[in-house]
Design a protein around this motif. Structure first.
Motif, PDB file in Angstrom:
ATOM      1  N   ILE A   1      -9.344  25.235   0.143  1.00  0.00           N
ATOM      2  CA  ILE A   1      -8.042  24.596  -0.040  1.00  0.00           C
ATOM      3  C   ILE A   1      -7.849  23.548   1.049  1.00  0.00           C
ATOM      4  CG2 ILE A   1      -5.555  24.936  -0.172  1.00  0.00           C
ATOM      5  CD1 ILE A   1      -6.183  27.946  -0.698  1.00  0.00           C
ATOM      6  N   VAL A   2      -7.615  22.315   0.627  1.00  0.00           N
ATOM      7  CA  VAL A   2      -7.215  21.271   1.569  1.00  0.00           C
ATOM      8  C   VAL A   2      -5.692  21.231   1.516  1.00  0.00           C
ATOM      9  CG1 VAL A   2      -7.450  18.857   2.255  1.00  0.00           C
ATOM     10  CG2 VAL A   2      -9.341  20.010   1.081  1.00  0.00           C
ATOM     11  N   PRO A   3      -5.016  21.734   2.559  1.00  0.00           N
ATOM     12  CA  PRO A   3      -3.573  21.976   2.470  1.00  0.00           C
ATOM     13  C   PRO A   3      -2.738  20.709   2.377  1.00  0.00           C
ATOM     14  CG  PRO A   3      -4.327  22.290   4.723  1.00  0.00           C
ATOM     15  CD  PRO A   3      -5.556  22.086   3.880  1.00  0.00           C
ATOM     16  N   ASP A   4      -1.584  20.870   1.754  1.00  0.00           N
ATOM     17  CA  ASP A   4      -0.668  19.755   1.535  1.00  0.00           C
ATOM     18  C   ASP A   4      -0.330  18.977   2.803  1.00  0.00           C
ATOM     19  OD1 ASP A   4       0.679  21.912   2.631  1.00  0.00           O
ATOM     20  OD2 ASP A   4       2.266  21.981   1.117  1.00  0.00           O
ATOM     21  N   VAL A   5      -0.208  19.675   3.926  1.00  0.00           N
ATOM     22  CA  VAL A   5       0.271  19.019   5.140  1.00  0.00           C
ATOM     23  C   VAL A   5      -0.710  17.989   5.711  1.00  0.00           C
ATOM     24  CG1 VAL A   5       1.894  20.826   5.809  1.00  0.00           C
ATOM     25  CG2 VAL A   5      -0.495  21.003   6.528  1.00  0.00           C
ATOM     26  N   ILE A   6      -1.965  18.026   5.247  1.00  0.00           N
ATOM     27  CA  ILE A   6      -2.858  16.909   5.559  1.00  0.00           C
ATOM     28  C   ILE A   6      -3.241  16.149   4.293  1.00  0.00           C
ATOM     29  CG2 ILE A   6      -3.841  17.684   7.748  1.00  0.00           C
ATOM     30  CD1 ILE A   6      -6.254  18.758   6.228  1.00  0.00           C
ATOM     31  N   CYS A   7      -3.419  16.886   3.178  1.00  0.00           N
ATOM     32  CA  CYS A   7      -3.930  16.267   1.956  1.00  0.00           C
ATOM     33  C   CYS A   7      -2.998  15.189   1.411  1.00  0.00           C
ATOM     34  CB  CYS A   7      -4.155  17.344   0.896  1.00  0.00           C
ATOM     35  SG  CYS A   7      -5.013  16.767  -0.576  1.00  0.00           S
ATOM     36  N   ASN A   8      -1.681  15.457   1.402  1.00  0.00           N
ATOM     37  CA  ASN A   8      -0.765  14.473   0.814  1.00  0.00           C
ATOM     38  C   ASN A   8       0.021  13.698   1.868  1.00  0.00           C
ATOM     39  OD1 ASN A   8       1.613  15.917   1.550  1.00  0.00           O
ATOM     40  ND2 ASN A   8       1.610  17.066  -0.347  1.00  0.00           N
ATOM     41  N   ALA A   9      -0.505  13.666   3.093  1.00  0.00           N
ATOM     42  CA  ALA A   9       0.205  13.002   4.191  1.00  0.00           C
ATOM     43  C   ALA A   9       0.008  11.484   4.216  1.00  0.00           C
ATOM     44  CB  ALA A   9      -0.232  13.597   5.535  1.00  0.00           C
ATOM     45  N   GLY A  10      -0.715  10.930   3.250  1.00  0.00           N
ATOM     46  CA  GLY A  10      -0.904   9.478   3.215  1.00  0.00           C
ATOM     47  C   GLY A  10       0.402   8.732   3.057  1.00  0.00           C
ATOM     48  N   GLY A  11       1.329   9.296   2.268  1.00  0.00           N
ATOM     49  CA  GLY A  11       2.610   8.634   2.032  1.00  0.00           C
ATOM     50  C   GLY A  11       3.434   8.502   3.292  1.00  0.00           C
TER      51      GLY A  11
ATOM     52  N   GLY B   1       0.780  -1.235   0.000  1.00  0.00           N
ATOM     53  CA  GLY B   1       0.000   0.000   0.000  1.00  0.00           C
ATOM     54  C   GLY B   1       0.807   1.276   0.000  1.00  0.00           C
ATOM     55  N   ARG B   2       2.140   1.186   0.089  1.00  0.00           N
ATOM     56  CA  ARG B   2       2.951   2.406   0.199  1.00  0.00           C
ATOM     57  C   ARG B   2       2.923   3.228  -1.086  1.00  0.00           C
ATOM     58  NH1 ARG B   2       4.759   6.453  -0.237  1.00  0.00           N
ATOM     59  NH2 ARG B   2       6.606   7.476   0.658  1.00  0.00           N
ATOM     60  N   VAL B   3       3.038   2.581  -2.237  1.00  0.00           N
ATOM     61  CA  VAL B   3       3.123   3.312  -3.504  1.00  0.00           C
ATOM     62  C   VAL B   3       1.869   4.142  -3.749  1.00  0.00           C
ATOM     63  CG1 VAL B   3       3.274   3.063  -6.010  1.00  0.00           C
ATOM     64  CG2 VAL B   3       4.734   1.666  -4.528  1.00  0.00           C
ATOM     65  N   LYS B   4       0.722   3.604  -3.378  1.00  0.00           N
ATOM     66  CA  LYS B   4      -0.547   4.284  -3.647  1.00  0.00           C
ATOM     67  C   LYS B   4      -1.009   5.171  -2.492  1.00  0.00           C
ATOM     68  CE  LYS B   4      -2.252   0.604  -6.710  1.00  0.00           C
ATOM     69  NZ  LYS B   4      -3.352  -0.361  -6.951  1.00  0.00           N
ATOM     70  N   ALA B   5      -0.262   5.195  -1.396  1.00  0.00           N
ATOM     71  CA  ALA B   5      -0.746   5.817  -0.162  1.00  0.00           C
ATOM     72  C   ALA B   5      -0.980   7.317  -0.289  1.00  0.00           C
ATOM     73  CB  ALA B   5       0.232   5.529   0.975  1.00  0.00           C
ATOM     74  N   THR B   6      -0.073   8.038  -0.932  1.00  0.00           N
ATOM     75  CA  THR B   6      -0.229   9.492  -1.012  1.00  0.00           C
ATOM     76  C   THR B   6      -1.459   9.855  -1.824  1.00  0.00           C
ATOM     77  OG1 THR B   6       2.171   9.739  -0.860  1.00  0.00           O
ATOM     78  CG2 THR B   6       0.919  11.650  -1.577  1.00  0.00           C
TER      79      THR B   6
END
Length: 424
Positions: free
Chosen positions: A342-352, A192-197
């Protein structure tokens, strides 16, 4: 240079972060005010020369960096970027955003980032391996499972992480899987890491869309950047019956008002390595991407993409920041004034980084979870982060970005205060 190149370079990224800190400072409790400057100074910045022997026998030198921005809450965590425009101020900013990101998600990490100024597409596989191994040896004394844990970023991948792990392990005399995350699964990587972000972008987007009463089904989505992040976010929105109307990557921009058929597009990209020329959509000018009428726009390429001029033109209801720092502070203000969420990067792309944390935990325990377990844990953490930030924004009457920074900075600075300054 690619069409997705930096709008103002790395200096702009660091200045953007400093401006974000200044904006959040008035919201912090008085007992933390003395510690705010901690966030404006990286703890450690290492610049290294990376000489390698090329396939033709010549010697070339590349410049590499590893920045540890803040380690108050745990070891550093952040990616390694291979890109011709990498420079120190950019890496400082990316490390700082990792500090904020890990704190917003309440992960036991600080923020770090690294990179080498190189175009990896111009190196052979053997040259890339030599570069990676030499770079790893140059920064080996400041990384480690309890010090600083690199991961993939722009221009790097699981193979690069495998080389890094092997090089570091060779110096230790035993296998150290936990020194990096984003490794191949059979080398201690996580499912799941590759798709997490990309999954995190989708999850946070759905949460905020629900609060805005924006129906994802039939919503129009535009995506800038179609790598791991953009493509996975596109897939998940597509499966939820949203219409992917516009996609931009390094080869160009394509548009179809009725929706782009993603299965056909993936098959095309596999053959031609880009979206340009895809017959299921028309090609439009790259700058026209910012004029497309859409409900959701996902900048998932590089930082500094939403400028003041583009913010005035944007025709969207919501921006999901799949990239780090894609929006300048002044553009932020314009979008907020225009009522664009705006959904900010610090939560939006934190899946990775969240699944990187899971990978690190699994490596430490030598016990691995199923992909379903990982996705379930990821979804719960991302949903909780959105709820925390949304509540904080409502309580303080501020934007989601400022709310995210309030939560993160309070956690970071409280840790700094309680640890104290050595020597006293």
């Amino acid at each position: 240079m690619s069409n997705l190149s930096y709008a103002n370079g790395g200096n702009g990224a660091w200045q953007t972060f400093l401006a974000q800190v200044d904006r959040v400072a008035p919201y912090l409790s008085e007992d933390l005010a003395d510690y705010v400057d901690t966030l404006k100074r990286p703890k450690r910045a290492l610049i290294v020369d990376v000489p390698i022997i090329m396939d033709d026998g010549s010697i070339q030198h590349f410049e590499g960096y590893r920045v540890q921005h803040n380690l108050s809450r745990g070891p550093g965590k952040g990616g390694i970027r291979y890109h011709p425009d990498v420079e120190l101020n950019e890496v400082m900013a990316l490390a700082a955003w990792m500090t904020i990101k890990t704190a917003v998600l309440n992960l036991p990490f600080g923020g770090a980032k690294g990179g080498v100024r190189v175009d990896p597409r111009k190196l052979s596989a053997r040259e890339l391996e030599r570069l990676t191994r030499r770079f790893t040896s140059e920064i080996a004394h400041i990384i480690g499972p309890q010090k600083d844990i690199p991961a993939p970023d722009v221009g790097t991948n699981p193979n690069v992480m495998g080389w890094m792990m092997d090089t570091y392990s060779s110096g230790q005399g035993y296998t150290v899987t936990g020194v990096v995350t984003g490794k191949p699964v059979h080398l201690g990587g996580s499912l799941g890491r590759v798709k997490a972000t990309g999954r995190g972008v989708y999850i946070t987007g759905c949460q905020v869309a629900e609060k805005l009463s924006l129906n994802i089904e039939n919503a129009k989505v535009s995506i800038q950047g179609f790598g791991n992040v953009g493509s996975e976010a596109a897939n998940l929105f597509y499966l939820s019956n949203a219409k992917i109307v516009c996609i931009q990557d390094h080869t160009g921009t394509i548009f179809n008002a009725s929706g782009i058929e993603l299965n056909a597009l993936h098959a095309y990209i596999e053959q031609y390595q880009g979206v340009a020329g895809f017959e299921g959509a028309e090609r439009i000018d790259n700058e026209a991407f910012w004029d497309v009428e859409t409900d959701i726009i996902i900048p998932a390429a590089l930082e500094g993409q939403i400028t003041v001029a583009r913010a005035h033109r944007l025709k969207a209801k919501m921006v999901l920041e799949g990239a780090n720092g894609p929006t300048y502070p002044e553009a932020d203000d314009i979008l907020n004034e225009r009522g664009i969420m705006i959904v900010p990067d610090v939560i939006c792309n934190a899946g990775g980084v969240t699944v990187s944390y899971f990978e690190w935990v699994q490596d430490m325990a030598s016990y691995f979870w199923s992909e379903a377990e990982i996705n379930d844990r990821l979804d719960k953490l991302m949903v909780q982060a959105v709820e925390d930030v949304w509540t904080c924004a409502n309580s303080n009457g501020c934007t989601l970005r400022t709310a995210a920074y309030i939560l993160a900075c309070e956690r970071i600075l409280k840790a700094r205060k309680e640890r104290g300054i050595f020597p006293g």
